[in-house]
Design a protein around this motif. Sequence first.
Motif, short mmCIF file in Angstrom:
data_model
loop_
_atom_site.label_atom_id
_atom_site.label_comp_id
_atom_site.label_asym_id
_atom_site.label_seq_id
_atom_site.Cartn_x
_atom_site.Cartn_y
_atom_site.Cartn_z
N THR A 190 5.45 2.07 -5.38
CA THR A 190 6.01 2.93 -6.43
C THR A 190 5.53 2.49 -7.81
OG1 THR A 190 7.96 3.32 -5.09
CG2 THR A 190 8.15 3.82 -7.44
N LEU A 191 5.69 1.22 -8.11
CA LEU A 191 5.31 0.71 -9.43
C LEU A 191 3.83 0.91 -9.70
CD1 LEU A 191 7.35 -2.64 -9.46
CD2 LEU A 191 7.81 -0.59 -10.82
N GLY A 192 3.01 0.77 -8.66
CA GLY A 192 1.56 0.90 -8.83
C GLY A 192 1.14 2.29 -9.27
N ARG A 193 2.01 3.28 -9.06
CA ARG A 193 1.66 4.66 -9.44
C ARG A 193 2.13 5.03 -10.84
NH1 ARG A 193 2.84 6.17 -3.81
NH2 ARG A 193 4.93 6.54 -4.53
N TRP A 194 2.92 4.18 -11.48
CA TRP A 194 3.41 4.51 -12.81
C TRP A 194 2.32 4.26 -13.85
CZ3 TRP A 194 9.04 2.11 -13.20
CH2 TRP A 194 9.85 2.72 -12.23
N SER A 195 2.17 5.18 -14.77
CA SER A 195 1.10 5.03 -15.77
C SER A 195 1.39 3.90 -16.75
CB SER A 195 0.91 6.35 -16.52
OG SER A 195 2.05 6.61 -17.31
N GLU A 196 2.62 3.56 -16.97
CA GLU A 196 2.95 2.46 -17.91
C GLU A 196 2.58 1.09 -17.36
OE1 GLU A 196 5.06 4.67 -16.83
OE2 GLU A 196 6.10 5.66 -18.49
N VAL A 197 2.38 1.00 -16.03
CA VAL A 197 2.11 -0.30 -15.41
C VAL A 197 0.62 -0.63 -15.52
CG1 VAL A 197 2.08 -1.57 -13.22
CG2 VAL A 197 4.09 -0.21 -13.87
N SER A 198 0.31 -1.71 -16.25
CA SER A 198 -1.10 -2.08 -16.42
C SER A 198 -1.52 -3.19 -15.46
CB SER A 198 -1.35 -2.53 -17.86
OG SER A 198 -0.47 -3.59 -18.19
N TYR A 199 -0.56 -3.92 -14.92
CA TYR A 199 -0.88 -5.04 -14.04
C TYR A 199 0.29 -5.22 -13.09
CZ TYR A 199 -2.27 -9.70 -12.50
OH TYR A 199 -2.65 -10.77 -11.75
N LEU A 200 0.01 -5.55 -11.86
CA LEU A 200 1.06 -5.63 -10.84
C LEU A 200 0.62 -6.64 -9.79
CD1 LEU A 200 3.63 -4.38 -9.48
CD2 LEU A 200 2.15 -2.62 -8.54
#
Lengths: 156, 156, 156, 156, 156, 156, 156, 156
Positions: free
Chosen positions: E86-96
């Motif tokens: 889920t987090l990987g698809r958010w545009s605000e997330v630059s690194y995971l």
Amino acid sequence: MPNSILDPLDYEIVRELQEDGRRAFREVARNLSVPEATVRTRVKRLQDQGILQILAFTNPSKLGQAKLALFFVSVAPQDHDRVVDTLGRWSEVSYLSTTLGSADVCVQVLCRDDESLWALQQKVRSLPGVEEVRVMQEVKVHKIRFTIPTVQSTEE
Amino acid sequence: MPNSILDPLDYEIVRELQEDGRRAFREVARNLSVPEATVRTRVKRLQDQGILQILAFTNPSKLGQAKLALFFVSVAPQDHDRVVDTLGRWSEVSYLSTTLGSADVCVQVLCRDDESLWALQQKVRSLPGVEEVRVMQEVKVHKIRFTIPTVQSTEE
Amino acid sequence: MPNSILDPLDYEIVRELQEDGRRAFREVARNLSVPEATVRTRVKRLQDQGILQILAFTNPSKLGQAKLALFFVSVAPQDHDRVVDTLGRWSEVSYLSTTLGSADVCVQVLCRDDESLWALQQKVRSLPGVEEVRVMQEVKVHKIRFTIPTVQSTEE
Amino acid sequence: MPNSILDPLDYEIVRELQEDGRRAFREVARNLSVPEATVRTRVKRLQDQGILQILAFTNPSKLGQAKLALFFVSVAPQDHDRVVDTLGRWSEVSYLSTTLGSADVCVQVLCRDDESLWALQQKVRSLPGVEEVRVMQEVKVHKIRFTIPTVQSTEE
Amino acid sequence: MPNSILDPLDYEIVRELQEDGRRAFREVARNLSVPEATVRTRVKRLQDQGILQILAFTNPSKLGQAKLALFFVSVAPQDHDRVVDTLGRWSEVSYLSTTLGSADVCVQVLCRDDESLWALQQKVRSLPGVEEVRVMQEVKVHKIRFTIPTVQSTEE
Amino acid sequence: MPNSILDPLDYEIVRELQEDGRRAFREVARNLSVPEATVRTRVKRLQDQGILQILAFTNPSKLGQAKLALFFVSVAPQDHDRVVDTLGRWSEVSYLSTTLGSADVCVQVLCRDDESLWALQQKVRSLPGVEEVRVMQEVKVHKIRFTIPTVQSTEE
Amino acid sequence: MPNSILDPLDYEIVRELQEDGRRAFREVARNLSVPEATVRTRVKRLQDQGILQILAFTNPSKLGQAKLALFFVSVAPQDHDRVVDTLGRWSEVSYLSTTLGSADVCVQVLCRDDESLWALQQKVRSLPGVEEVRVMQEVKVHKIRFTIPTVQSTEE
Amino acid sequence: MPNSILDPLDYEIVRELQEDGRRAFREVARNLSVPEATVRTRVKRLQDQGILQILAFTNPSKLGQAKLALFFVSVAPQDHDRVVDTLGRWSEVSYLSTTLGSADVCVQVLCRDDESLWALQQKVRSLPGVEEVRVMQEVKVHKIRFTIPTVQSTEE
């Protein structure tokens, strides 16, 4: 083959001794179908290289008064080696390792009672370079048995 | 005499084996001036009572890939015994004790690499009753040697 | 017999006084079927040895203004004895013990109000060797009654 | 006058008993120049109101095996009263208070050994509403003596 | 050769691109004395295998309003994969990344302002399986440059 | 327009490169219907101003031995700039930022193995002004892709 | 009557001003059926004694750029008064109190942006005697309104 | 001009009221050389927009019995708005903000005594969605004065 330092035969010999640390070399040799002298030579070499140790462990939970505890010690970097060296010579220290995380050194100690545990903690804290000591008492030991990790873990 | 469970001779025999876990019973007997059969019988009894274990320990710092780590596990009280029972059967677990303090169970594990360490942590966290797992990696083992505490500590 | 320092009669006498610290020696003697002089002598000896104290406790929750609080004090090991000695002489200190865990000394204090509590905390922090003071206020005391642990605990 | 619940004479009587919990009423009366019956009546009233308790305290540091420890217990608000009520009835609990800060209830317990301490901690954690129990062992008690705070503190 | 997945030429090519992500393949080829087609093929393969990525990074410290922050997320083990997905698809997330230690997932986010940062934190906390989110704001980025570790570290 | 430093065209160009860091300027120009020279000039200017970087990132999870970890470093205020300057020159440091919260500096490092990670942590802790280093290992990188925050967030 | 420093009329006047800090004295007087001069004199006296302040508060959540944050500062006891004195003179400090618990001083600051917040934190940490500064950002202020506690709380 | 919501005249008027919340509009007008009606209109507008509040603050340190404390409340994301709404209506709450960091909501409360502070804490903890409440008592308020941040900070 789990790692490059032990060859497959070393590995099998260690496995035999992990089942019973006093298993006769003759029995190990028979189980693995190799000459007894080979087993003896290889065990000797592994011990000399510090890879293998045969240890007598007395379970404190079974002994009346003995207290077992873990100390988690934070040490200034420049004092790490000297602190490890000092702790390693204390007879109360049964286990000693360098750790990465919320402490720098993990020390297992075996004491007679609460008061000597407290005195020992104070003594560790007084070592130059020691910044903090956290104590965790061990109430009961359930298992102590080391096994080399295999390529195919048994956990799946 | 340090405690009421071991009599002085038991105690001397254990001391001999703590120096070398594979010392021949004949040599122990000669050192203590007792018959070899006595040594053999007493060691057998101490092992049967779970007081003494002779262990083969392979130092992970000397093996290329093996990773050693401590897990500090918080467990709901009603699940403690079952969690201990489960963990005790896993081959990756080399040491397991019940603790008093900031965790309930201390588990030492030996894994092949970071990814299996992570997978093992996830597996522990998934056990029913496990509330938290904290991980501390061990970079190097410096000492492993158990000694029964004496009445007169050597620390002074 | 719960421990080797108190013999069974000592133990019974202490139990009587734990029920009521001012119970007449005559009544204790009658309850235990021993001469009053025996009770008197034994209580005197236990008090002289520092084993028994008869204390008057005033419940701060029942008094208007008095504030009760616990200080958990971290002390450098070489300063422990001197800090304990100093704190023991302060009239605000009602209880003082050496602890093992996240603090070194536990101090219970009884103050008039918040401002004197704060001033007292600052005063403790200013003692040489004191590294940290954590404060926990006590809002209400529910029970204060010491009982010697028995061999067969009543908790089961 | 330190507070409005005790009048100056009450206060003087309490002070006498804080010096020695078993001081004879006759001696207290003579020291304060009041009739013995007055002392007796007032002490009775203060005890009935739960303001004053005369306690027998046995110092665990002087007894061989007894272990003293503090439990800091976090309790869900709706369960607070019931948990306090339950703990107050346990014979191992020597002190019990409601606190404000990093815990909700402070419990002092007196046990025979490490294993019963651990069992007691597990028992507290199993009470409905208990969220966390932190344990702090007490190695030595240095002072136990309650004194009502005066208007002019002795601390300056 | 630092590792078995990259051969020495792969390794040299990656080093060239780590100096300048847009260096022309022709220039890389000339520097390493290999045909340009070889460089092109190898880069393509490394990208297809997910080993190499060429990234455009805009420094938030140089942009007026953009806020950079790290979220350290604790996730229940059975929800880890889904939360990461889920987090990987958010545009605000630059690194995971998945981490081992005091958190399970490390997320770097890039937001417009404090209020959207707060809203994003609330959104992460609302994901099923998320147990805790700790936030650390980044005030200024000083360096961003990845380098493959060499056999002979430059740190000595 | 997300912020006043980038004009709408800058912004569109950066977006193109965030999709593919090596996209040919010709293709970017065609996509945005502007001359290729404009794209080239603007990218050059953004790079010179330190706003834009084109980075080659090699995923450690895909490489056998490489270990990725985060160090959270507390630094005395007067030493902040010098520590940042020193860390920025180390080849093992892949990312470095100043943070606000439970640490002052966030450092991502890429090492060969556990032992060099430990040595690097010790080295950071030995820098003058460094008060504490906490380590968090990264087991797997799932996403690395920077995107400028838009006025209308896609998160709603 | 809630406390002995304010008499019932003082108390009523303060209540009127807590509803509206600029309520005309004439209106207050009429509401309380006392002469306007009485209101004026009493307000003047309460202000001179430092008991009452009439404050203009601008809500940072309603202003574009202003950032509000809380600093929790640990200070060595001997430096407390000087640190409080210094902080009280800084224009960025909107609120300053001495606290009891996990910090010694609570400071609310109002800054223009993240970078000046960070600079201010560094400045506080550089004050002699300051041991630690923890930062908590305030995203939105929902209520600011002080009310004197009444004898009968409205909370039941 | 510090921000786009207040124009320079608004800003000057607010500054005048921050010096004295009850300064007469006539005096403000004279100081700023504008008509009194302008001042009155603008203040009215700023108050209606929720940007400006004129507050009466009574200093608890100057009042005998009143206790001031901060509650740091962790709230489940879906319950945040409702909890803020509830707390905002309680008369004991003097300040209420949403925070980013180790808590979600910061609440300042004003109580009569320790027991009502404890009761209030229990009441907050009982609100649906509240996960944790940490308490910090305020012993003395030194400054309360809000100032809009200027473009050129006075801190340099």
